[in-house]
Design a protein around this motif. Structure first.
Motif, PDB file in Angstrom:
ATOM      1  N   ALA A  31       0.845  -1.199   0.000  1.00 53.37           N
ATOM      2  CA  ALA A  31       0.000   0.000   0.000  1.00 53.37           C
ATOM      3  C   ALA A  31       0.887   1.259   0.000  1.00 53.37           C
ATOM      4  N   ARG A  49      -3.505   7.070   3.382  1.00 54.47           N
ATOM      5  CA  ARG A  49      -4.179   6.423   2.246  1.00 54.47           C
ATOM      6  C   ARG A  49      -3.853   4.936   2.202  1.00 54.47           C
ATOM      7  N   ASP A  53      -6.384   1.809   2.116  1.00 51.72           N
ATOM      8  CA  ASP A  53      -6.459   0.955   0.922  1.00 51.72           C
ATOM      9  C   ASP A  53      -6.183  -0.522   1.206  1.00 51.72           C
ATOM     10  N   GLU A  56      -9.104  -2.648   2.012  1.00 53.27           N
ATOM     11  CA  GLU A  56      -9.936  -2.794   0.803  1.00 53.27           C
ATOM     12  C   GLU A  56      -9.407  -3.934  -0.064  1.00 53.27           C
ATOM     13  N   THR A  57      -8.087  -4.034  -0.150  1.00 48.22           N
ATOM     14  CA  THR A  57      -7.469  -5.117  -0.914  1.00 48.22           C
ATOM     15  C   THR A  57      -7.863  -6.457  -0.304  1.00 48.22           C
ATOM     16  N   SER A 159      -1.302  -1.113  -3.486  1.00 49.57           N
ATOM     17  CA  SER A 159      -2.429  -1.936  -3.011  1.00 49.57           C
ATOM     18  C   SER A 159      -3.074  -2.752  -4.123  1.00 49.57           C
ATOM     19  N   SER A 185      -7.237  -2.867  -8.318  1.00 48.31           N
ATOM     20  CA  SER A 185      -6.619  -1.902  -7.425  1.00 48.31           C
ATOM     21  C   SER A 185      -7.726  -1.025  -6.853  1.00 48.31           C
ATOM     22  N   PRO A 186      -7.481  -0.453  -5.669  1.00 46.69           N
ATOM     23  CA  PRO A 186      -8.507   0.392  -5.062  1.00 46.69           C
ATOM     24  C   PRO A 186      -8.834   1.586  -5.952  1.00 46.69           C
ATOM     25  N   ARG A 188      -9.371   5.290  -7.098  1.00 43.91           N
ATOM     26  CA  ARG A 188      -8.690   6.537  -6.700  1.00 43.91           C
ATOM     27  C   ARG A 188      -9.633   7.691  -6.838  1.00 43.91           C
TER      28      ARG A 188
END
Length: 188
Positions: A31, A49, A53, A56-57, A159, A185-186, A188
């Motif tokens: 991350a 951040r 993140d 979330e992954t 991430s 990926s998260p 953005r």
């Protein structure tokens, strides 16, 4: 005469045999980390951040059903923190091995560790660093959906997760041998 239990046992066994023949590699880029400003690179922690993140992954991995049998992780602070924030989201977090050879490693070093540690396992996760992890993913993925291959060529976000299937198992970690199955990926 086969019973339901015998059939179920045989199904699980055949599934495991198939899983062992087809190795799956989950590549995770750590991350987002804090800037290098006066901090030794190895000791850089995750940024705000990054701390948002990484879980979330983990949730994406859990929802997608991608379950590694073992996690190989660079021992740098930012990769350890990334794994520690991913793990709670997984239904059954696997054990993690922190290997010094993974810190900021080139693709050939990553392949060496994966080949050594992957023996007898079907699915491995590698939590590592750019540029090595991106170069490895790009080199391995010889096939897959064109859209995903194009995204991978463009970069590997923090991430992010690249899922590569390797029909030849861990001995098949050669350029172009893998199939890109997923790339996430998260937002953005």
């Amino acid at each position: 005469m086969r019973t339901a239990r015998t059939h179920r046992t045989m199904t699980v066994y055949l599934s495991r045999v198939k899983e062992m023949a087809m190795s799956r590699l989950l590549l995770v880029r750590h991350a987002k980390a804090v800037p290098k400003d006066g901090v030794e690179d190895y000791e850089r922690s995750l940024s705000e951040r990054g701390r948002a993140d990484a879980p979330e992954t983990g949730r994406w991995l859990a929802q997608s059903g991608f379950a590694p049998h073992l996690v190989l992780c660079s021992p740098a602070r930012r990769t350890r923190e990334t794994w520690q924030l991913i793990a709670p989201a997984l239904p059954e977090p696997p054990p993690a091995v922190y290997d010094e050879r993974l810190y900021d490693a080139a693709p050939n070093a990553l392949v060496t560790v994966l080949t050594e540690r992957g023996a007898g396992l079907g699915h491995l996760m590698l939590v590592g660093h750019n540029t090595g992890i991106h170069e490895l993913a790009s080199a391995l993925c010889g096939s897959g959906p064109a859209e995903l291959l194009d995204r991978l060529r463009a970069g590997f976000p923090t991430s992010g997760v690249v899922v590569v299937d390797l029909p030849g198992g861990w001995d098949g970690l050669t350029p172009g041998a893998g199939r890109l199955e997923a790339f996430w990926s998260p937002p953005r």
